[in-house]
Each structure stands twice: as structure tokens, then as C-alpha cells.
Design a protein around this motif. Structure first.
Motif, short mmCIF file in Angstrom:
data_model
loop_
_atom_site.label_atom_id
_atom_site.label_comp_id
_atom_site.label_asym_id
_atom_site.label_seq_id
_atom_site.Cartn_x
_atom_site.Cartn_y
_atom_site.Cartn_z
N ALA A 239 -21.63 0.69 -0.52
CA ALA A 239 -20.81 1.35 1.15
C ALA A 239 -20.50 -0.03 2.00
CB ALA A 239 -21.65 1.56 1.87
N GLU A 240 -19.74 -0.85 0.73
CA GLU A 240 -19.24 -2.47 1.21
C GLU A 240 -17.42 -2.48 0.40
OE1 GLU A 240 -20.35 -7.05 2.46
OE2 GLU A 240 -21.52 -5.44 1.41
N VAL A 241 -16.61 -2.97 1.75
CA VAL A 241 -15.36 -3.43 1.30
C VAL A 241 -15.68 -4.82 0.91
CG1 VAL A 241 -12.94 -3.72 1.82
CG2 VAL A 241 -14.43 -1.83 1.80
N MET A 242 -15.60 -4.92 -0.76
CA MET A 242 -15.63 -7.27 -0.96
C MET A 242 -14.11 -7.78 -0.70
SD MET A 242 -18.70 -6.14 -1.71
CE MET A 242 -19.54 -8.19 -2.30
N ARG A 243 -13.36 -7.17 -1.00
CA ARG A 243 -12.15 -8.04 -1.27
C ARG A 243 -10.70 -6.76 -0.86
NH1 ARG A 243 -11.48 -10.49 -6.66
NH2 ARG A 243 -11.59 -8.51 -8.16
N VAL A 244 -10.10 -7.08 -0.45
CA VAL A 244 -8.72 -6.67 -1.02
C VAL A 244 -7.24 -7.72 -1.19
CG1 VAL A 244 -6.95 -6.11 0.94
CG2 VAL A 244 -8.96 -5.26 1.78
N LEU A 245 -6.79 -7.16 -1.68
CA LEU A 245 -5.85 -7.58 -3.21
C LEU A 245 -4.35 -6.75 -2.58
CD1 LEU A 245 -8.35 -8.47 -6.28
CD2 LEU A 245 -7.74 -9.87 -4.38
N PRO A 246 -3.62 -7.62 -3.31
CA PRO A 246 -1.90 -7.53 -2.98
C PRO A 246 -1.45 -6.38 -4.31
CG PRO A 246 -2.19 -8.92 -3.53
CD PRO A 246 -3.38 -9.13 -3.04
N ARG A 247 -0.41 -5.24 -3.80
CA ARG A 247 -0.38 -4.63 -5.34
C ARG A 247 1.24 -4.78 -5.26
NH1 ARG A 247 0.38 0.77 -4.80
NH2 ARG A 247 -1.05 0.97 -2.87
N ILE A 248 1.54 -4.83 -6.92
CA ILE A 248 3.54 -5.21 -6.66
C ILE A 248 4.19 -4.04 -5.48
CG2 ILE A 248 5.20 -6.29 -7.97
CD1 ILE A 248 3.21 -7.24 -10.18
N ASN A 249 5.37 -4.02 -4.94
CA ASN A 249 5.93 -3.62 -4.28
C ASN A 249 6.97 -4.13 -3.85
OD1 ASN A 249 7.24 -0.73 -3.18
ND2 ASN A 249 6.01 -0.64 -1.50
N ASP A 250 7.86 -4.25 -5.03
CA ASP A 250 8.94 -4.81 -4.60
C ASP A 250 9.63 -4.58 -3.12
OD1 ASP A 250 8.98 -6.66 -6.79
OD2 ASP A 250 9.98 -5.10 -7.55
N GLU A 251 9.50 -3.18 -2.73
CA GLU A 251 10.28 -3.08 -1.10
C GLU A 251 9.71 -3.28 -0.34
OE1 GLU A 251 10.70 1.28 -1.91
OE2 GLU A 251 12.14 0.98 -3.99
N VAL A 252 8.65 -3.36 -0.51
CA VAL A 252 7.54 -3.68 0.93
C VAL A 252 7.18 -5.77 0.74
CG1 VAL A 252 6.15 -3.53 2.38
CG2 VAL A 252 7.55 -2.00 1.43
N GLU A 558 -11.98 4.66 5.31
CA GLU A 558 -13.06 4.98 5.20
C GLU A 558 -12.55 6.60 5.56
OE1 GLU A 558 -16.37 2.20 7.41
OE2 GLU A 558 -15.24 3.67 8.13
N LYS A 559 -10.76 6.58 5.18
CA LYS A 559 -10.77 8.40 5.10
C LYS A 559 -8.89 7.59 4.46
CE LYS A 559 -8.66 6.47 9.46
NZ LYS A 559 -8.46 7.07 11.03
N ASP A 560 -9.20 9.32 4.67
CA ASP A 560 -7.29 9.69 3.69
C ASP A 560 -6.66 9.40 4.84
OD1 ASP A 560 -8.34 9.00 0.94
OD2 ASP A 560 -8.51 11.21 0.44
N GLU A 574 -5.84 5.53 0.70
CA GLU A 574 -7.05 6.73 0.03
C GLU A 574 -8.02 5.83 0.58
OE1 GLU A 574 -6.31 8.85 -1.40
OE2 GLU A 574 -4.30 8.47 -1.86
N ARG A 575 -9.13 6.74 0.94
CA ARG A 575 -10.21 6.46 1.09
C ARG A 575 -11.19 5.35 0.21
NH1 ARG A 575 -14.46 11.34 2.25
NH2 ARG A 575 -14.26 10.97 0.24
N ALA A 576 -11.69 4.19 0.41
CA ALA A 576 -12.52 3.35 -0.90
C ALA A 576 -14.16 3.48 -0.27
CB ALA A 576 -12.17 2.34 -0.50
#
Length: 688
Positions: A239-252, A558-560, A574-576
């Protein structure tokens, strides 16, 4: 175009490409540690050795070698294999064998490449060298004995982040990476060096020893800590978010995220609202959902529509705002607002509140005027993009507003609207730069718009845009930089006061409304209001402290949900993990409330709600499309509103980068960062 042969296969390539890039075009994998596509070439690690003909009969570093026409490149000869094994052996001479306790384990380039390109033994029998640990602040954990001196961290902090705070000292076998003056790294982008580090020398201090990568469920989503909408990956366990990492998105966001995006996730587990509450005798007590919803419904039925106000907060998704809009508009409520900060924007064409250049399109600008904004605090990744243009194309930047410590040089043009009016009339100086620019751009921030005269300032900025040719055929350089992830979505929905309705600031005045509904709105001053306050949100922040009824909602993880970034780009979160305790998704709470009020909303599922959203507002169906990528004509005369502007100087609303929303304020890590930054600034020596 020139042609080269890679292992006998002919490849066309663009002039200026390196041998490494040409080999990758041919589908050959070249190992590397120091080379990174978005950083300058260092040629430190020598792992990318290849054989080149014509050329000397020895392996050469492909990352730093320009490719030439009719060149032959060999990536798998015995010479290359032996050379790479030798380089790997040297890299491992002093590297400690602590993979079982290293947080980089399972995601380590050194592990992967040692298996793929290294020897199965070592001939080194002497003592290994040890390096003392460095202090880099509350975010970056160091084990510098593991460091292979690739200098990726040095180049990122210097080139991308624009803060020369990490460097290389000493020579030969004594060389070390360290921070200058043994101080914490203060860049808002410092966490990206952890992703860049190919070994376990720099790892995440808050995440240390918490989980292994194979234990985590990975969910692709979108960031809501600012209005840029960076692409992120949420890693959760249980139930716990452990970390947040970047995804590649050249436009943003290319592949960078801010420290707030990366590290505020521990706030998702703290100070959470996990059950409904009702205030009795001045104190909040736990209640059932039926009891809490009945109390709210009874109050709504007993209150005239013109005495009800609804404010949407900065982290709301489009679906929850749509449900709130349908429910309360159906009841005749006119006082609705999504602009907590009081920004005078939302009337006129859609382009009048968008970042029309697009984040990627800003790379083409050759002159930039900042009005009432501090991009470094309001959108740190966008600030890095401006710096990239300033470094690569000598972008000219002018600033009207607070003097800010940005990561690029700028001309300071004044503090307020009077300076903007003078610039419009001027013929020399930065006015001449804007007139002569082929693609000039303007960025207007909340410091200029979140004022009583914000609409008049916006009109003045539009006048400047017309004067300097900011909007032209195939180019729209008129940009509004928002600070809230929900703001553009709310404006697109029309979540602003209807005729005769009150704005967010007016709703909080004493006697203005009898019922005030807050959808995660925590940035308002509620000290004066005597209204009955209903708070639908996630954290025990300002709104919950004042609330008479609390309805626990779901956080962005926690929600879409759909979010519209400052460009007008619709992105899907997206809900994680599932909501905490008895909390529910915001739209579902409003749907349940509508049934008790007697005006049942016409959708029972998220899919049905989105179908209604797309039908009523077609722009929300254009997922990942930035309107500014195909510039539309903008009638600048319709932007803003007439009126007098005051002499008050523009001031950025962000005073502390780390405390801009309830999730960040609940985060222990963000509190440590804020304290560390304050200490670093207080201890500066006279020479600085």
C-alpha cells in the motif's frame, strides 16, 4: 549523407555524429559509463572502445571520436574484447564487493557490464583504496569508494542544473568527487544525479535499504507537483509508494524531474485522512460515510444556491472537477472557482491561458521575456530547458518582477507593470532585442496574474506580445506558466464563477457564503469565513483544520485521473496503490453525494464519466496532444481585460519550493530539504 560501415553493415549518418552514435544506428550495443546523450562528452571511462579503420592499430574511445565518411567500425573484434576486459578489470580494482548491501543492486550499470564485457577473475592482489564519504545534503547518500570518476554528476549539476556544486579534486589515484566547501547540494534537480550514477556511489538517502527493484510494482503516471506534467514512474510495494522516478518524454521533461516530484512521496503516508469526520461541539469526531454524506446533503438542501461556494484545489484531476461542476451547476450554484491563488485568467480564447510555445518549442526561441515568474521555483524542469537554450543558442532573457537567482544570465528590466509599459514604448535595450528576434517569447507567471489587477496586467502583456511580434505565422510565443496541476483542466472545464458568482478569494470573506465546499483546496486563508466548510481531500492540512465535515479522498497515486498541463496537454495518471483506509476516489464521493441531494449524476463508472467529459469538452479526449505544436492564430486583443494597473511589484507566490502543496508539506524529506537550504544560504561566506 556520409556512409560508414559498422561490422560490415553500411549506415548513413548525419555529419557531426560520433562513432558511438553511428554504431548505435547500426544496432550495435556499445558499453559506456561516462557517456550520456544529454551531457557533454568527457571520455573518462574508456569502456566504449572500438576498432576503427583507417586509423591507428589500437582501440579508440567511440564516444569522443567523430565519425567520418567511408570509415570502418568494428565493435566485436578480439582486440576490442580484450581492451574492454582490461578497462573493466581496472575499474573493479578499487571497487568494493558490496553488491548485497548496495541500493544500486539490480539497477547497476557496473553489474550489468561486468557480466557482459568483463573478465571472470582479477589479477589485482594489493589493498583496495578507500575514500571517505561526502555530505551532499538530505537527498543524496554517498559511498564514494564505489565511484569510478565518470563525472556524470559533475556535468549534470554544472550544465543542466546550472549549480556548480560538485567537482573533481586531486589527481591520479587520489582523485575524488566532492561538493565544494563540504556543503549540501542546493539545486532543485539534484536527485537526478542518482539516476545518472552508473554505480552505487550516489544513491537515494530517503530510500536507502527500503526495497529492492524486483519487489516493486511499477506504474507509469504523471506528476502533479507543478503544472508541467512530467512523465514519472511510481514504484510501490503493498500500500506504500516507495519512490518516484522519471520517464523519458522529450516533449516535456526529457528525462529529468524535480526533487519535489521525486522525494515528496513520503508525504503520501503521513497526516492522511482515512475516514470521514464530522465536527460536534467544536471537535471533529470519526463518522460513517452515511452520516457524513447525510450531514453534507442536509446542509446543501437547506442553503440557497447563491450562498454556496465551491473551490477546487491545485492537485485535482479533471474527473473530480467535472463531477463537482455537474453537481453544483445542476443545483444552480454560480460561485465556483479553480483559481485558489486568485489568478485573473479564464476569460477569452483558450490560448490566453496556455503555454502556447510548448515546452519543447521553447528550444527554438531566441529572445525570452519573463513577467512575474520565477521558473526555477515554479517549474524547475522548465527552468533547466531555458538554461539549455541559453547555453546552446545564446538565448537572450529579460525579467520583469522579483530579482531571482536563476541558472542563466538575464537583463533585469524592472519590478512591476510600469516597467512592462515602459518596455513596450522603448526602442533600445531589451525592447530592440525582442523586436529583432525571429522567434520571441513571453512567459507570464502567477506573480503577474494572481492580483486584483491581474486581468489588466494580462492585457498589458498581450499588448507587449503584439508590439514585439510574439505571435506570428507558424509561431505563438505567448505563454502562461501555471503553478497548479489542476489549473488548465479547471479553466478548460469552465470551473470559474458564473454571472454574479464569487471567486475563491471573495468566498472566504466573512458572511460571503453559508456553505463552502473545498475540493482539496488548502492554499486559502480561511480565518475570516464563518461558513459551514466541507473538505474533500487527502491530508490534514489547512482545509481539514477548518472543516465541519471531512470526506477523505484519494491522492494522485491512488486513482486514475486526467490532468492538463500548462501547455494544454491532456495526460493520464494511473493508480499505483489503493486509497488509504475508508477514503474513496473524489468523483465517486461526489456521485454518492448527488444521490442524497436528489440530483443524481448521470454516470456510475469512471468510464461513463470520461465519456460525458469528452462529449461536453472534446479537448479532454486529445490525450498527449499539445495544442501549441500546431500554432493557432491568437487574437491578442481578446486576451485579458481593460482597467488600471497598480504600481505594486510582481512577486512570485512560491516562497518555499519544498512546501507548495499538502503532500509536500506532510513530507519529512521536504522539511529536511527546506531546512538544509536555509542553513546553506545562511552560511555563505563573504566571497560569495
Amino acid at each position: 549523407m556520409p556512409i560508414a560501415k559498422v561490422n560490415g553493415v553500411e549506415v548513413e549518418f548525419e555529419p557531426g555524429m560520433t562513432v558511438l552514435q553511428v554504431a548505435e544506428l547500426a544496432g550495435e550495443e556499445i558499453p559506456r559509463f561516462c557517456y550520456h546523450e544529454r551531457l557533454s562528452i568527457a571520455g573518462n571511462c574508456r569502456m566504449c572502445l572500438v576498432e576503427v579503420k583507417p586509423g591507428p592499430p589500437k582501440p579508440q574511445a567511440s564516444c569522443a571520436l567523430p565519425a567520418a565518411d567511408k570509415q570502418e567500425i568494428f565493435t566485436n573484434t578480439p582486440m576490442v574484447k580484450k581492451a574492454r576486459e582490461g578497462v573493466m578489470e581496472f575499474l573493479l580494482i578499487n571497487h568494493p564487493l558490496d553488491c548485497p548491501i548496495c541500493d544500486q543492486g539490480g539497477e547497476c550499470d557496473l553489474q550489468d557490464q561486468a557480466m557482459g564485457y568483463g573478465r571472470d577473475d582479477s589479477r589485482y592482489a594489493e589493498n583496495k583504496r578507500a575514500v571517505e564519504e561526502k555530505f551532499m545534503g538530505p537527498l543524496i547518500k554517498t559511498v564514494m569508494t564505489r565511484c569510478i570518476q565518470c563525472t556524470r554528476c559533475v556535468r549534470f549539476i554544472t550544465e543542466v542544473a546550472g549549480q556548480s556544486e560538485i567537482g573533481l579534486i586531486s589527481r591520479g589515484e587520489d582523485v575524488e568527487i566532492t561538493t565544494y566547501l563540504e556543503q549540501a547540494v542546493t539545486s532543485e534537480l539534484s536527485g537526478n544525479v542518482i539516476d545518472l550514477c552508473p554505480v552505487g556511489a550516489l544513491t537515494s538517502k530517503p530510500y536507502a535499504f527500503n526495497a529492492r527493484p524486483w519487489e516493486l510494482k511499477k506504474t507509469e503516471s504523471v506528476d502533479v507537483m507543478d503544472a508541467l506534467g512530467s512523465a514519472i514512474r511510481i514504484d510501490a510495494r503493498g500500500a506504500e509508494v516507495m519512490r518516484v522516478l522519471p520517464r523519458i518524454n522529450d516533449e516535456v521533461n526529457e528525462e529529468w524531474i524535480s526533487d519535489k516530484t521525486r522525494y515528496a512521496c513520503d508525504g503520501l503516508m503521513r497526516q492522511r485522512l482515512d475516514r470521514p469526520y464530522v465536527r460536534e461541539d467544536g471537535k471533529l469526531r470519526p463518522a460513517s460515510w452515511a452520516e457524513a454524506l447525510s450531514a453534507v446533503a442536509a446542509k446543501i438542501k437547506a442553503t440557497a444556491p447563491d450562498r454556496i461556494g465551491v473551490v477546487a484545489g491545485d492537485l485535482q484531476d479533471a474527473e473530480s472537477m467535472k463531477a463537482a461542476l455537474d453537481l453544483f451547476s445542476g443545483l444552480g450554484v454560480k460561485s465556483l472557482d479553480c483559481r485558489q491563488d486568485g489568478a485573473r485568467i479564464g476569460e477569452g480564447p483558450r490560448e490566453s491561458w496556455l503555454f502556447n510555445t510548448t515546452v519543447m518549442g521553447l528550444d527554438e526561441a531566441d529572445a525570452l521575456l519573463l513577467i512575474g515568474t520565477n521558473p526555477r521555483l515554479e517549474a524547475a524542469v522548465l527552468n533547466a530547458r531555458i538554461r539549455k537554450n541559453w547555453l546552446g543558442r545564446d538565448l537572450k532573457v529579460g525579467l520583469i518582477g522579483e530579482r531571482a537567482e536563476l541558472t542563466y544570465d538575464y537583463d533585469y528590466l524592472g519590478a512591476g507593470p510600469a516597467s512592462l509599459a515602459e518596455l513596450i514604448k522603448a526602442k533600445k535595450g531589451f525592447a530592440a532585442v525582442l523586436r529583432e528576434a525571429k522567434k520571441p517569447a513571453i512567459i507570464i507567471g502567477a506573480g503577474a496574474l494572481a492580483r486584483d489587477d491581474g486581468a489588466a496586467v494580462l492585457a498589458l502583456a498581450a499588448q507587449a506580445a503584439k508590439t514585439f511580434g510574439v505571435v506570428a505565422e507558424g509561431w505563438n510565443g505567448f505563454n502562461v506558466l501555471h503553478g497548479a496541476a489542476s489549473r488548465v483542466g479547471g479553466l478548460d472545464l469552465g470551473f470559474i464563477p458564473k454571472d454574479g458568482g464569487l471567486d475563491a478569494k471573495a468566498m472566504t470573506a466573512k458572511g460571503a457564503v453559508d456553505l463552502l465546499v473545498l475540493l482539496g483546496a488548502d492554499e486559502l486563508d480561511l480565518s475570516a469565513t464563518d461558513a459551514f466548510v466541507v473538505y474533500l481531500g487527502t491530508h490534514g492540512d489547512a482545509g481539514a483544520h477548518r472543516a465541519d465535515v471531512i470526506l477523505p479522498g484519494a491522492a494522485y497515486t491512488e486513482k486514475d485521473g486526467l490532468y492538463v498541463n500548462t501547455e494544454g496537454r491532456v495526460q493520464m495518471g494511473e493508480r499505483a496503490v489503493f486509497p488509504k483506509g475508508e477514503a474513496r476516489e473524489d468523483w465517486a464521493i461526489l456521485r454518492a453525494l448527488s444521490e442524497r441531494v436528489g440530483t443524481k449524476l448521470p454516470y456510475d463508472t469512471l468510464g461513463q464519466l470520461r465519456a460525458k467529459l469528452f462529449e461536453d469538452h472534446p479537448t479532454f479526449g486529445q490525450i498527449d496532444h499539445a495544442p501549441g505544436s500546431t500554432p493557432a492564430a491568437l487574437d491578442l486583443a481578446a486576451v485579458g481585460a481593460g482597467g488600471e494597473v497598480s504600481d505594486t511589484a510582481f512577486a512570485s507566490p512560491v516562497k518555499d519550493f519544498y512546501f507548495t502543496n499538502p503532500i509536500a508539506r506532510a513530507s519529512v524529506t521536504m522539511a529536511d530539504c527546506s531546512a538544509s537550504l536555509a542553513a546553506a544560504r545562511a552560511s555563505r561566506i563573504a566571497a560569495e
